[in-house]
Design a protein around this motif. Structure first.
Motif, short mmCIF file in Angstrom:
data_model
loop_
_atom_site.label_atom_id
_atom_site.label_comp_id
_atom_site.label_asym_id
_atom_site.label_seq_id
_atom_site.Cartn_x
_atom_site.Cartn_y
_atom_site.Cartn_z
N VAL A 48 43.03 136.22 9.49
CA VAL A 48 43.45 135.74 8.17
C VAL A 48 44.78 135.00 8.27
O VAL A 48 44.89 133.84 7.86
N ALA A 49 45.80 135.66 8.82
CA ALA A 49 47.11 135.05 8.89
C ALA A 49 47.97 135.81 9.90
O ALA A 49 47.73 136.99 10.17
N THR A 50 48.99 135.12 10.42
CA THR A 50 49.93 135.76 11.32
C THR A 50 51.33 135.25 11.05
O THR A 50 51.51 134.13 10.55
N ILE A 51 52.32 136.07 11.39
CA ILE A 51 53.72 135.71 11.21
C ILE A 51 54.48 136.16 12.43
O ILE A 51 54.26 137.25 12.96
N SER A 52 55.38 135.32 12.89
CA SER A 52 56.14 135.61 14.11
C SER A 52 57.16 136.72 13.88
O SER A 52 57.44 137.12 12.74
N TRP A 53 57.75 137.20 14.97
CA TRP A 53 58.72 138.29 14.88
C TRP A 53 59.91 137.91 14.00
O TRP A 53 60.48 138.75 13.31
N ALA A 61 44.25 131.06 8.60
CA ALA A 61 42.89 130.57 8.76
C ALA A 61 42.67 129.46 7.72
O ALA A 61 43.26 129.48 6.64
N ASP A 62 41.83 128.51 8.05
CA ASP A 62 41.63 127.35 7.17
C ASP A 62 41.21 127.75 5.76
O ASP A 62 41.65 127.16 4.77
N PHE A 68 46.68 132.18 0.30
CA PHE A 68 47.30 133.41 0.80
C PHE A 68 48.68 133.08 1.38
O PHE A 68 48.87 132.01 1.96
N THR A 69 49.58 134.05 1.27
CA THR A 69 50.90 133.91 1.86
C THR A 69 51.26 135.19 2.59
O THR A 69 51.24 136.28 2.00
N TYR A 80 53.53 141.81 4.25
CA TYR A 80 52.81 141.57 3.01
C TYR A 80 51.77 140.47 3.19
O TYR A 80 51.90 139.60 4.05
N LEU A 81 50.77 140.52 2.33
CA LEU A 81 49.81 139.42 2.20
C LEU A 81 49.57 139.22 0.72
O LEU A 81 48.93 140.03 0.07
N GLN A 82 50.14 138.14 0.19
CA GLN A 82 49.91 137.77 -1.21
C GLN A 82 48.65 136.93 -1.27
O GLN A 82 48.57 135.89 -0.62
N MET A 83 47.68 137.39 -2.05
CA MET A 83 46.40 136.71 -2.13
C MET A 83 46.18 136.24 -3.56
O MET A 83 46.14 137.05 -4.49
N ASN A 84 46.07 134.94 -3.73
CA ASN A 84 45.84 134.33 -5.04
C ASN A 84 44.49 133.62 -5.07
O ASN A 84 43.90 133.35 -4.02
#
Length: 125
Positions: A48-53, A61-62, A68-69, A80-84
């Protein structure tokens, strides 16, 4: 070692929003990449998504771009994963994961070392 606990899932109507949380403990929170994956019934777990350290690099993902944020709060040791604009096809169990490799932007399941237990998200039409 890291322990991860997700929360925030639930039932929401299409077009609605949810914010998932993943509380981390054990290892220094700012020392590893984190990501979100999801698995729908009968399907493989998908990125879905990834964030660096550092929080300075994110990859989505496309199908989630613009909706999503992913973010992380270092004071709270929480991802967190904000899903709109949620859609019925977003229905799945959502997992957070930690990748201890220093190279960021991990998008593959096998790149992650530790997983949470998952939280169910159901989007009704």
């Amino acid at each position: 070692q890291v322990q991860l606990v997700e929360s925030g899932g639930g039932l929401v109507q299409a077009g609605g929003s949810l914010r998932l949380s993943c509380s981390a403990s054990g290892r220094i929170f700012g020392s590893y990449t984190m990501g979100w994956f999801r698995q729908a019934p009968g399907k493989e777990r998908e990125f879905v998504a990834t964030i660096s350290w550092s929080g300075g690099s994110t990859v989505y993902a496309d199908s989630e771009k613009g909706r999503f944020t992913i973010s992380r709060d270092y004071a709270k040791n929480t991802l967190y994963l904000q899903m709109n604009s949620l859609k019925p096809e977003d229905t799945a169990v959502y997992y957070c994961a930690a990748d201890f490799d220093p190279i960021p932007n991990s998008t593959k399941n096998y790149e992650y070392d530790t997983w949470g237990q998952g939280t169910q998200v159901t989007v009704s039409s």
